[in-house]
Design an enzyme around this catalytic site. Structure first.
Site, PDB file in Angstrom:
ATOM      1  N   LYS A   1      11.143  22.294  14.184  1.00 33.28           N
ATOM      2  CA  LYS A   1      11.222  21.816  12.802  1.00 33.28           C
ATOM      3  C   LYS A   1      10.121  20.789  12.612  1.00 33.28           C
ATOM      4  O   LYS A   1      10.079  19.789  13.329  1.00 33.28           O
ATOM      5  CB  LYS A   1      12.592  21.189  12.540  1.00 33.28           C
ATOM      6  CG  LYS A   1      12.805  20.815  11.076  1.00 33.28           C
ATOM      7  CD  LYS A   1      14.217  20.280  10.810  1.00 33.28           C
ATOM      8  CE  LYS A   1      14.417  20.092   9.305  1.00 33.28           C
ATOM      9  NZ  LYS A   1      15.746  19.574   8.956  1.00 33.28           N
TER      10      LYS A   1
ATOM     11  N   THR B   1      19.761  22.683  10.304  1.00 32.84           N
ATOM     12  CA  THR B   1      18.365  22.897  10.691  1.00 32.84           C
ATOM     13  C   THR B   1      17.826  21.827  11.628  1.00 32.84           C
ATOM     14  O   THR B   1      16.869  22.079  12.358  1.00 32.84           O
ATOM     15  CB  THR B   1      17.459  22.960   9.449  1.00 32.84           C
ATOM     16  OG1 THR B   1      17.651  21.769   8.687  1.00 32.84           O
ATOM     17  CG2 THR B   1      17.771  24.177   8.622  1.00 32.84           C
ATOM     18  N   ASP B   2      18.423  20.615  11.616  1.00 31.82           N
ATOM     19  CA  ASP B   2      17.802  19.504  12.347  1.00 31.82           C
ATOM     20  C   ASP B   2      17.610  19.817  13.828  1.00 31.82           C
ATOM     21  O   ASP B   2      16.564  19.512  14.404  1.00 31.82           O
ATOM     22  CB  ASP B   2      18.644  18.232  12.207  1.00 31.82           C
ATOM     23  CG  ASP B   2      18.488  17.603  10.834  1.00 31.82           C
ATOM     24  OD1 ASP B   2      17.789  18.220   9.992  1.00 31.82           O
ATOM     25  OD2 ASP B   2      19.058  16.524  10.609  1.00 31.82           O
TER      26      ASP B   2
ATOM     27  N   THR C   1      24.556  24.287   6.198  1.00 29.89           N
ATOM     28  CA  THR C   1      24.787  24.518   4.780  1.00 29.89           C
ATOM     29  C   THR C   1      24.290  25.874   4.318  1.00 29.89           C
ATOM     30  O   THR C   1      23.851  26.043   3.209  1.00 29.89           O
ATOM     31  CB  THR C   1      24.062  23.443   3.954  1.00 29.89           C
ATOM     32  OG1 THR C   1      22.685  23.494   4.306  1.00 29.89           O
ATOM     33  CG2 THR C   1      24.614  22.089   4.229  1.00 29.89           C
TER      34      THR C   1
END
Lengths: 642, 461
Positions: free
Chosen positions: B262, B183-184, B107
C-alpha cells in the site's frame, strides 16, 4: 376556469396568479469570497477551460441514514453514465478527485456564512454537523456534496411583510458541466469545492415579479457585506414554483434574476396545463388505475422507412420500440408551456433517463409534422393492434436504451393521469423549463463520517456580530432621510463605500449629496473616460474627503481629485490657488467681462469663468466674495471718476 | 452511562433528554433560548462532547443543539431508522463457478452506522446481491464471515485462521476464493498467506476498498466485481491482491501477494507491485495477464497448508543516530528475529555494531532489507555493508521489509537453527525474492515533466 392559460404573459395580473394559487420560493447559491476552497487548500475562484488530465468514474446509489434509497439516486443509476472529470493541476488536488479525505472546514468561509446568517436574523446552530447530500449526476466526484446548516428561521423585510428564510447552508460548489452526450458526461473541476452559501426562503412570493424582486434584495443584501464573490457564475438561484393542486417544482440554476418572472410564469402555466390534461384524461376514463400502455419492438417493420432519423438508426443496427398509449389520441399535442407541447415532457425524460440525447429522440402519431408516411403509421397500428383513439410513440437506440426509453415513455404518460410529477427542471434560454431529474428528498442526506461535529462558540458569534455591516434596508432608510439623489440610494446601500459615506457625513460633516454622488456617480464617469476605477482605493477616497473637510480641496474639486489620483495611481489633490494667482485670475475674468452692463449677470459670468478654469482649486464662496468685492470696487471707481 | 434509549449521550445533554423524557428516535419540537427546531433526536457519537443534542431536521440535515439552551421539548412521534440493504436471494446458476468470499473485516461492502460513523459490513450473499447485483452474472457466491476486525488488528491468529479456512474451501472444491480485508495491512496478510497456503489449485484473491461502500463513488463494487471475476475465471492460482489500477474506474490490477504494498494513505490506486510488474489487469469484461510465470489453476483439490508462526519477530526501521538500546530492548525481551529496514543498499550506523553482534551471539536471526523499497540489498559495495555482514546480519535480497517480517516469523515457526532459517529466508517460495528487477519494474513518474504530462493527458490514470 381562470383566464390564466389564455392570457399572454404580459397581460397577467396578480389576481390571475392568486386565482391559480401561485406560490414561489428561492434557493440562492452564492459563492463566498475566500482565498481557499471549503474542505481543501486549493486556491478559490480560478477558472480556466484548460486541463491537464482526465479521470473516469461511475456513481452507484447508496443507502441513506434512515436506511432508504433515494428516488433520484436510483434514477441516475438507471442512466448508467460514464463521468469524465477534467483536472488542472493548479486548481484541483487529490481532495476534489475524492482520493484524499477532507481537511477541516475553512474558517474564513464559516465566519462569512455566520455573518450573513446573523444579518438574516437566523437562529445560528450551536454545533455544525457536516452532511453528505447525494448527487449521482456526477457533478461532484465523491457522489455527494459536503454541506451543513449554519442557521435557521431568519427573515428579510419586503414591501410591508417579512419573507421567511427557512435556512442558511454552507456547502461546497459542484463541477461545471462541459457536455452530456449519450452515456458520457464531462465536467470541469476548477469550481468544485468553492465555498457557497445556500439561502432558502419559504414559498412566500405570490407572483413571478415578487420572486424576482426578493431575489434581487437577497442578492444586494449579501453583496453589501463584501463577503461574497461577484461575477459570472458566482450566484445562481434555484426557484421553486407550485400552483394549487400542482407540485413543488424546482427550477435549477437560473443564472440571471431578470429571467425569473418568465420562467416561473411558464412553470406555473405548465403545472396548470398538466392539471387540465389530467382532467381531460379522467373525462376519457383514463385514471391511474385504468391507464393502459404496451411496448413492441418494430425495427423490422420500419427497416425501409424514408423518415431519415429512423432509417439511419436502423441502418446502424439500432432497435425501434413502439409504445401504444391507449386513449391518448391528440394529447401529445396538449400545450404545456409557451409554444411547448406535452410530447416535450416525454422526449425530455427519454433524453435524460435513457441517454438518447440526439433529437428527435421520439416521434408520435399525434404529430402534425412529416415523419412516417401514413401507410407506415397504418402498418404500425395494425402491427401493435392499436385503435383509432390511441397514440403511438416510437423511440429508437441501442437495445438497452430503446427499452429504457419505452419504459420511461409509459412512466411519464402514466404520471399525466396523476397531475404534476415531482422533479427538478432546468431553466432554458427561451424562458421555458425542461426536465432535469426527479426531485430528491431528505433521504439523500446522511452524515459525513470524515469530519467531527464543529462547535460554534458564543464568543465567535459575538465577534462576528460586532463586525457586521448594517442591513441594506436600514441603510436605504437613512439615505432617504438624508435626501441624497434617488439614483444613488440603492447602489450606495450595497457599495463597499457605504461605511465611508457614513464617516464623511457624520464625522467630517460633508454634504451627503456631494459624497453620495462622488462615491456612486463619479466612478461611473471616470470609467467612461477609460480609467481603471477598480484601482480607486478606500484610502485614496478617504484622503480626498479629508482634504475637503480640512479646506485643502473644494467640494467641487472631488471629481478632478479622483481623476488625478487615479491617473497618478496615488492620492493627489490639485493645490489651492495662491492669493496672488487668485487675484490675477479674478482680474482676467473681469477683463473678459468688461463689456457687460448688468452687474449681477457679470458677477455670475465671472464666477463661472473662474470655476471653469480652476475647478477644485478655489473655494466658490471665497471667490464669489472676492468677485463681488472687485466689482463693487470697480463700480466705486467709476462713481468717483463720475 | 446512558441506556440504549439515550445511546451515546452523557453529561448535560443526557440530563436534558432525561428531564424532558425524550429518548432517541423521538420526533420532537424543541424550544431553545434562541429559536425552535423540529426533528428526530438521533443517538450521539460516543466520541462527541456531552453538551449537545443531535436532531435530524425535516430537511434531512443534522444539527447539534446546546443542551443548556433548551427550554422545552415536546414529543410528537417516533421514527427509528432501520438499516437494511435490500436483500435479494442470490440467484443460483449451475453453469457458473462456485466462489467463496471469506470476510475478515474492512469495508468492502457495507452500510453506515450513523452513531459511531462506523461502517457495518454488508456481507450475506443476499445483501451483496442487493448492492452489487453484477456479481450474479459471474458466479455462484457463498460467503463466510471469519472475523470483523479493522486490518490493523489482523495478526498471527487471524492469519492462521484464514489460511485454514482457505484450505477447507479448496477441499470442498470451490473454483476460487476471495478474501475481503481492510487495506492497511492487506499486503502483510497477502504475504503471509503466500507462505502459509502453498500450491493452491485455485486463485486466492484479496480485495478491499479505499472509499467505503456507503459512498456513491466507492471503489468497493468494482473491486468486488474484479476480484470475484478473477477468482471465478482466471487461471492464476496464487495469492493476489486485486485493487484499482488507476484512480479512474477503468481496470484493476492483480498483484503477487509477496511483491505488493500500500503506497498512498487514501488514493484508490494505492496498491503497487514493487520492483516488478503486476500479474495481470482485470476489467468487468476481461482478465489480461501481464506475465507468464505464474502458477496455473488445477482441477484437483490439493493444497499444502503450513501455518507455523513465531510471533517474537520485529521490524526495525533504521534512522540516523539510532541508539543501540532499541535493539537491546528486543534482545532483552527475547525476540528471536529482527528485520532491519536499512538505508541505501542496507546500512546502519557504527554505534549499532556491538548490539548487532550481541544479537547474533544470542541466536537472534537478523536480516537486512532496504527502506528505499525498490532495489536489492547489496552489502559488498561499501565497507559498512561488509562490516555489518561480519556481525551476522544476512542480506535479504529484494524482499520488501514487511514481507521479510512475516516470512521470518513463518521461518522461525519451523526452526530455531539460524542456518536453516537463513536457507528458508533466502529460498523464494512465492516470488518474494526475484532473480532480476525488470527495467520497467521501477516507474515512479514525476509531475510537470513534459513527457509525463503528455502521458497523463492522454490516459485516464
Amino acid at each position: 376556469m381562470s383566464d390564466f392559460a389564455s392570457k399572454p404573459f404580459s397581460q397577467i395580473e396578480p389576481a390571475d396568479y392568486a386565482a391559480v394559487g401561485f406560490r414561489s420560493g428561492l434557493e440562492i447559491h452564492q459563492q463566498l469570497l475566500t482565498r481557499k476552497k471549503l474542505f481543501c487548500r486549493c486556491p478559490a475562484g480560478r477558472y480556466s477551460d484548460r486541463y491537464d488530465a482526465e479521470i473516469l468514474r461511475h456513481m452507484r446509489p447508496t443507502l441513506s441514514e434512515l436506511g432508504e434509497y433515494d428516488g433520484t439516486a436510483l434514477m441516475e443509476f438507471k442512466t448508467r453514465k460514464e463521468i469524465i472529470y477534467r483536472i488542472q493541476h493548479e486548481t484541483v488536488c487529490t481532495y476534489e478527485m475524492d482520493d484524499t479525505p477532507p481537511f477541516e472546514l475553512n474558517d474564513e468561509a464559516l465566519d462569512r456564512a455566520l455573518a450573513i446568517g446573523t444579518l438574516y436574523g437566523c437562529t445560528l446552530i450551536d454545533e455544525l454537523h457536516i452532511a453528505r447530500k447525494q448527487y449521482l449526476d456526477g457533478s461532484i466526484p465523491t457522489g455527494f456534496q459536503r454541506t451543513t446548516i449554519v442557521g435557521v428561521d431568519g427573515s428579510i423585510p419586503y414591501k410591508n411583510r417579512q419573507i421567511h428564510i427557512i435556512q442558511l447552508g454552507l456547502e461546497e460548489d459542484a463541477c461545471r458541466e462541459v457536455s452530456d452526450i449519450g452515456h458520457q458526461r464531462v465536467y470541469l473541476t476548477d469550481r468544485l469545492g468553492m465555498p457557497l452559501i445556500e439561502t432558502v426562503t419559504a414559498p412566500d412570493m405570490t407572483t413571478p415579479q415578487e420572486t424576482a424582486q426578493v431575489a434581487e434584495i437577497l442578492r444586494r443584501l449579501v453583496r453589501s457585506t463584501g463577503l461574497v464573490r461577484t461575477g459570472i457564475g458566482a450566484a445562481r438561484q434555484d426557484v421553486n414554483v407550485s400552483v394549487t393542486g400542482g407540485t413543488r417544482i424546482e427550477i435549477k440554476g437560473v443564472p440571471r434574476i431578470p429571467a425569473i418572472p418568465l420562467l416561473t410564469y411558464n412553470e406555473a402555466l405548465r403545472q396548470w396545463n398538466l392539471l387540465r390534461l389530467r382532467d381531460e384524461l379522467r373525462q376519457r376514463g383514463i385514471t391511474p388505475e385504468l391507464f393502459k400502455a404496451q411496448v413492441r419492438e418494430v425495427t423490422r417493420l420500419l427497416r425501409r422507412t424514408r423518415y431519415q432519423p429512423l432509417r439511419q438508426a436502423i441502418d446502424h443496427g439500432l432497435t425501434v420500440q413502439c409504445v401504444t398509449l391507449r386513449g391518448f389520441r391528440g394529447l401529445l399535442r396538449w400545450q404545456t408551456q409557451t409554444q411547448t407541447l406535452f410530447a416535450k415532457e416525454i422526449s425530455d425524460r427519454v433524453r435524460v433517463i435513457a441517454c438518447l440525447t440526439t433529437l428527435p429522440n421520439i416521434i408520435h402519431s399525434d404529430t402534425l409534422s412529416e415523419t412516417l408516411s401514413s401507410s407506415e403509421w397504418q402498418a404500425l397500428q395494425k402491427c401493435v393492434a392499436s385503435e383509432a383513439d390511441d397514440t403511438l410513440v416510437l423511440v429508437w437506440g441501442n437495445p438497452l436504451d430503446a427499452e429504457t426509453g419505452a419504459k420511461e415513455i409509459m412512466i411519464r404518460a402514466h404520471e399525466a393521469t396523476l397531475g404534476v410529477p415531482s422533479e427538478t427542471r432546468q431553466a432554458l434560454a427561451d424562458g421555458t423549463t425542461g426536465f432535469e431529474r426527479i426531485l430528491p428528498g431528505p433521504d439523500r442526506m446522511y452524515p459525513d463520517t470524515d469530519l467531527p461535529p464543529l462547535r460554534v462558540t458564543l464568543e465567535r458569534r459575538e465577534r462576528i456580530k460586532a463586525g457586521l455591516p448594517q442591513p441594506i434596508w436600514e441603510r436605504e432608510a437613512l439615505y432617504r432621510q438624508l435626501a441624497i439623489p434617488a439614483d444613488t440610494i440603492e447602489a450606495l446601500a450595497v457599495s463597499p463605500w457605504a461605511d465611508l459615506f457614513l464617516q464623511a457625513v457624520d464625522e467630517w460633516k460633508l454634504s451627503p449629496t456631494r459624497v453620495a454622488v462622488a462615491l456612486i456617480q463619479y466612478p461611473k464617469r471616470l470609467r467612461k473616460k477609460g480609467l481603471p476605477i477598480e484601482e480607486l482605493s478606500a484610502e485614496m477616497i478617504r484622503r480626498i474627503m479629508v482634504a475637503v473637510r480640512d479646506g485643502m480641496l473644494t467640494a467641487d474639486g472631488l471629481l478632478e481629485a479622483m481623476e488625478t489620483s487615479l491617473r497618478n495611481k496615488a492620492w493627489q489633490i490639485p493645490p489651492l490657488l495662491p492669493a496672488t494667482e487668485l487675484q490675477a485670475a479674478i482680474d482676467a475674468a473681469l477683463q473678459q467681462t468688461a463689456g457687460m452692463q448688468n452687474n449681477l449677470a457679470r458677477q455670475k459670468r465671472c464666477l463661472g469663468l473662474l470655476m471653469q478654469n480652476n475647478r477644485g482649486r478655489i473655494h466658490g464662496a471665497e471667490a464669489a466674495k472676492q468677485v463681488r468685492a472687485a466689482l463693487e470696487e470697480a463700480a466705486a471707481r467709476v462713481d468717483r471718476k463720475g | 452511562m446512558a441506556s440504549d434509549s439515550f445511546k451515546g449521550y452523557r453529561g448535560s445533554a443526557l440530563a436534558v433528554l432525561r428531564n424532558f423524557g425524550v429518548p432517541i428516535w423521538s420526533d420532537v419540537q424543541i424550544a431553545t433560548r434562541s429559536g425552535r427546531f423540529t426533528g428526530i433526536v438521533l443517538p450521539r457519537s460516543e466520541t462527541a462532547d456531552d453538551l449537545h443534542v443531535v436532531v435530524k431536521l425535516r430537511s434531512g440535515y443534522n444539527v447539534g443543539i446546546a443542551a443548556e439552551q433548551i427550554t422545552d421539548m415536546q414529543i410528537t412521534g417516533r421514527r427509528e431508522a432501520r438499516y437494511q440493504i435490500p436483500e435479494k436471494e442470490f440467484p443460483h446458476d449451475p453453469k457458473k463457478p462456485r466462489v467463496k468470499l471469506l470476510g475478515t473485516g474492512g469495508t468492502i461492502a457495507s452500510r453506515l452506522d450513523y452513531r459511531t460513523g462506523a461502517v457495518i459490513p454488508a456481507f450475506s450473499p443476499g445483501e451483496l446481491y442487493g448492492s452489487v447485483p453484477e456479481l450474479a452474472e459471474i458466479c455462484n457466491l457463498e460467503t463466510e464471515k471469519l472475523y470483523g476486525v479493522f486490518s490493523e488488528n489482523m495478526g498471527p491468529e487471524q492469519w492462521r485462521g484464514t489460511a485454514e479456512a482457505i484450505g477447507r474451501e479448496i477441499e470442498k472444491g470451490v473454483q476460487g476464493i476471495v478474501i475481503g480485508h481492510g487495506t492497511d495491512t492487506m499486503h502483510h496478510t497477502a504475504a503471509v498467506l503466500s507462505f502459509m497456503v502453498q500450491d493452491s489449485p485455485v486463485p486466492i484473491v484479496m480485495v478491499g476498498s479505499q472509499r467505503s461502500s456507503d459512498r456513491p463513488s466507492s471503489d468497493a463494487a468494482l473491486n468486488l466485481i474484479h476480484s470475484v471475476k478473477t477468482a471465478a475465471e482466471s487461471d492464476i492460482a496464487e495469492v493476489m491482491v486485486c485493487m484499482f489500477g488507476p484512480t479512474s474506474d477503468v481496470y484493476g490490477l492483480l498483484h503477487r501477494g509477496t511483491r505488493v504494498r500500500k503506497m498512498h494513505s487514501s488514493y484508490r490506486s494505492t496498491f503497487r507491485t514493487i520492483g516488478d510488474i503486476p500479474l495481470a489487469m482485470v476489467s468487468r469484461d476481461v482478465i489480461t495477464p501481464l506475465r507468464n510465470d505464474y502458477r496455473r489453476r488445477r482441477n484437483d483439490r490439493q493444497v499444502h497448508l503450513d501455518t507455523a508462526f513465531e510471533e517474537k519477530v520485529s521490524i526495525v526501521y533504521y534512522y540516523p543516530n539510532m541508539q543501540p538500546d532499541i535493539i537491546e530492548a528486543l534482545i532483552d525481551n527475547h525476540y528471536r528475529g529482527i528485520v532491519i529496514a536499512g538505508t541505501g543498499l542496507g546500512h546502519v550506523n557504527k554505534p549499532l555494531y556491538p548490539v548487532l553482534k550481541r544479537a547474533n551471539e544470542c541466536g537472534i536471526a537478523v536480516f537486512m532489507t532496504v527502506q528505499t523499497l525498490w532495489g536489492y540489498v547489496q552489502m559488498y559495495v561499501y565497507e559498512t555493508g561488509r562490516e555489518i555482514m561480519e556481525l551476522g546480519v544476512v542480506p535479504a535480497a529484494n524482499m520488501l521489509p514487511e514481507v521479510a517480517y512475516v516470512k521470518l516469523g513463518w521461518a522461525l515457526g519451523h526452526t530455531k537453527d539460524l542456518q536453516q532459517v537463513k536457507e528458508i529466508m533466502l529460498t523464494p517460495i512465492a516470488g518474494e525474492i526475484t532473480e532480476r528487477e525488470p527495467s520497467n519494474g521501477y516507474l515512479i513518474l514525476q509531475g510537470n515533466i513534459p513527457e509525463v504530462e503528455e502521458f497523463i493527458s492522454r490516459y485516464r490514470k
